[in-house]
Design an enzyme around this catalytic site. Structure first.
Site, short mmCIF file in Angstrom:
data_model
loop_
_atom_site.label_atom_id
_atom_site.label_comp_id
_atom_site.label_asym_id
_atom_site.label_seq_id
_atom_site.Cartn_x
_atom_site.Cartn_y
_atom_site.Cartn_z
N LYS A 151 -7.31 -3.56 -15.88
CA LYS A 151 -6.68 -3.21 -14.60
C LYS A 151 -5.91 -1.91 -14.76
CE LYS A 151 -6.39 -5.05 -10.45
NZ LYS A 151 -7.37 -5.91 -9.77
N GLY A 164 -2.54 -11.60 5.60
CA GLY A 164 -3.01 -10.30 5.09
C GLY A 164 -4.27 -9.91 5.84
N ASN A 187 -8.59 -5.09 3.51
CA ASN A 187 -10.03 -5.15 3.19
C ASN A 187 -10.54 -6.57 3.20
OD1 ASN A 187 -10.22 -2.39 2.63
ND2 ASN A 187 -9.37 -2.71 0.58
N GLY A 247 -8.81 -9.67 3.87
CA GLY A 247 -8.37 -10.60 4.92
C GLY A 247 -9.17 -10.41 6.20
P1 NAD Z 1 -5.20 -4.17 1.42
O1 NAD Z 1 -4.15 -3.23 0.98
O2 NAD Z 1 -6.42 -3.64 2.10
O3 NAD Z 1 -4.56 -5.25 2.43
C1 NAD Z 1 -3.39 -5.96 2.18
C2 NAD Z 1 -2.95 -6.62 3.49
O4 NAD Z 1 -1.82 -7.45 3.23
C3 NAD Z 1 -2.50 -5.63 4.57
O5 NAD Z 1 -2.92 -6.11 5.83
C4 NAD Z 1 -0.98 -5.68 4.50
O6 NAD Z 1 -0.38 -5.34 5.74
C5 NAD Z 1 -0.79 -7.15 4.16
N1 NAD Z 1 0.50 -7.47 3.56
C6 NAD Z 1 1.19 -6.79 2.62
N2 NAD Z 1 2.35 -7.42 2.37
C7 NAD Z 1 2.38 -8.51 3.14
C8 NAD Z 1 3.31 -9.56 3.34
N3 NAD Z 1 4.45 -9.60 2.66
N4 NAD Z 1 3.00 -10.54 4.23
C9 NAD Z 1 1.84 -10.50 4.91
N5 NAD Z 1 0.93 -9.54 4.79
C10 NAD Z 1 1.20 -8.56 3.92
O7 NAD Z 1 -5.57 -5.03 0.11
P2 NAD Z 1 -6.89 -5.88 -0.14
O8 NAD Z 1 -7.87 -5.04 -0.90
O9 NAD Z 1 -7.31 -6.57 1.11
O10 NAD Z 1 -6.34 -6.94 -1.20
C11 NAD Z 1 -5.53 -8.06 -0.80
C12 NAD Z 1 -5.41 -9.01 -1.97
O11 NAD Z 1 -6.72 -9.39 -2.43
C13 NAD Z 1 -4.71 -8.43 -3.21
O12 NAD Z 1 -3.99 -9.46 -3.86
C14 NAD Z 1 -5.86 -7.98 -4.08
O13 NAD Z 1 -5.51 -7.90 -5.45
C15 NAD Z 1 -6.85 -9.10 -3.81
N6 NAD Z 1 -8.21 -8.75 -4.14
C16 NAD Z 1 -8.86 -7.72 -3.52
C17 NAD Z 1 -10.17 -7.44 -3.86
C18 NAD Z 1 -10.94 -6.37 -3.16
O14 NAD Z 1 -12.17 -6.32 -3.34
N7 NAD Z 1 -10.32 -5.54 -2.31
C19 NAD Z 1 -10.82 -8.18 -4.86
C20 NAD Z 1 -10.13 -9.22 -5.49
C21 NAD Z 1 -8.83 -9.50 -5.10
#
Ligand code: NAD
Length: 426
Positions: free
Chosen positions: A116, A228, A231, A233
């Protein structure tokens, strides 16, 4: 008389993600009866790079950004894991995420290890030019630490295909040859895989489908709340409604949450978000708080935001039958125990969100053969890998009489320890 405020002396729940990842491993090691030398080896990252990125800002001054890359374990193959740009990034968060990547690639049974990266910066306060210079600076810092055979980065929070393209270009300039497999999550024009964008959410949809089968529930019409709306959610909203027929009744972002008992329409919400940049004010719903969203009486709760959202303070109020952890580390160990005791079916993070790394692996395979698959082929292979991973964990949970998080660790730690042993490291 002296009054003692007991609340101050209450033992605080440890929310350090690395301490949490180690505590989870410790529990699995005990159930497995893992050799103590192997346990000690698996508790620590194998390699870490700490460096700084000096960046010429638009105002002419130079700002120095701290950066990290952690290769937690590469016994099963090159380290694999995303890169975060975040103002609150810490080395311990990166270590924990690298550990979870190690268990994730093992539980998904793909020939990769775990890594990471992170940069302490706030991309919301940077121009596109500054963002490009930070991205290229990060790649200059790791260009001799990563390779298709050693460690392959990808996007994560606040990074995206455009950033991966800048980084690929920087790497190829430094090494003087094309090497698209050194980074995944690229735009398709530069060797990105079809289906990579929604892969994490699609993988979780497969896991939710299998969990509902295991519980004897129907997916069609089951209610779902998603915390959330980034991407993963937002893609979970789309695919959950389209593929499983889930009724998504609540969604949220960092500014607040929306609720509509009749369900929230993905197309309407996404059009609103494109226009306003956030969920707040969407007319077809009632405003609720993020903590109210977590406590709704729904069939499926999907935390898809950040770490430590379900803690011992709110775990006993969670009513969902299934908690599908799309985010990394959304539930603390104490909260996990409370949920398990209450009969919640948890699909643990490194199983539930493995779809992204599975398709990243497919991207590496396609890059190395220079032959590209169509999206339906990618999705078919993803479904197969996710289903196998889910069933291996579910079977382990039943056989060993443990919850699904411990079962996922048992499957993953066994596989990594076996590779370490075969190499003669421990
Ligand atoms: P992102 O930055 O695109 O989205 C994060 C979302 O969470 C945003 O809508 C933001 O407004 C919201 N958020 C932030 N703090 C918050 C809070 N306190 N309460 C409610 N909502 C809140 O990130 P992402 O890529 O969607 O990743 C989200 C999670 O999924 C992370 O934990 C990431 O590690 C995990 N993840 C992502 C991927 C991927 O392919 N993108 C893969 C595995 C795991």
């Amino acid at each position: 008389m002296t009054h003692i405020d007991l609340s101050v002396h209450e033992v605080q729940e440890n929310l350090n993600p690395f301490a949490i990842s180690q505590a989870q491993l410790d529990e699995a090691a005990e159930v497995l009866g893992l050799d103590p030398d192997m346990h000690a080896f698996l508790r620590q990252p194998m390699r870490e790079l700490h460096f700084t990125i000096p960046v010429r800002m638009d105002n002419g001054r130079t700002k120095t950004f701290p950066a990290f890359r952690v290769q937690y374990n590469d016994a099963r193959g090159p380290a694999k894991g995303g890169l975060r740009f975040h103002p609150d990034e810490t080395i311990d968060t990166v270590r924990a995420l690298a550990a979870w990547m190690t268990w994730k690639t093992a539980v998904a049974d793909i020939p990769l290890g775990g890594g990471k990266g992170g940069v302490i910066c706030n991309p919301r306060q940077m121009s596109q030019g500054e963002l490009e210079r930070v991205s290229r600076g990060y790649m200059r810092g790791i260009a001799h630490f990563v390779s298709i055979h050693r460690d392959v980065p990808a996007p994560d929070v606040n990074t995206n295909p455009k950033i991966m393209a800048w980084m690929l270009d920087e790497y190829e300039r430094i090494h003087g040859r094309h090497e698209p497999g050194v980074i995944t999550g690229k735009p398709p024009e530069l060797g990105g895989s079809a289906g990579r964008g929604p892969a994490t959410a699609l993988g979780s949809i497969v896991a939710i489908r299998e969990a509902t089968h295991a519980l004897g529930l129907h997916t069609h019409g089951s209610t779902c709340a998603i915390q959330g709306y980034g991407n993963v959610g937002s893609a979970a909203h789309k695919l959950g409604s389209e593929i499983l027929g889930l009724e998504v009744v609540a969604i949220s972002d960092e500014f607040g949450a929306l609720y509509n008992e009749k369900g929230l329409d993905y197309e309407q919400v996404s059009a609103y978000v494109r226009r306003h940049g956030r969920l707040e004010g969407f007319p077809e719903a009632e405003d609720i708080s993020n903590s109210e969203l977590l406590e709704l009486d729904v069939d499926v709760l999907t935390p898809a935001a950040i770490e430590n959202q379900i803690t011992r303070r709110n775990a006993h109020k969670i009513k969902a039958k299934i908690v599908a952890e799309l985010a990394n580390g959304p539930t603390t160990p104490e909260a996990n125990d409370i949920l398990v005791e209450n009969g919640t079916f948890i699909i643990p993070d490194f199983l539930c969100n493995a779809g992204g790394v599975i398709v990243s692996y497919f991207e590496m395979v396609q890059n190395s053969s220079n032959f590209y698959w169509n999206e339906s082929e990618v999705n078919r292979q993803l479904d197969q890998k996710m289903t196998r991973a889910f069933l291996a964990v579910h079977q382990m949970a039943e056989e060993a009489g443990v919850d699904h998080r411990v079962a996922a660790y048992l499957v993953a730690v066994n596989r990594v320890a076996q590779a370490v042993r075969l190499r003669g490291w421990v």
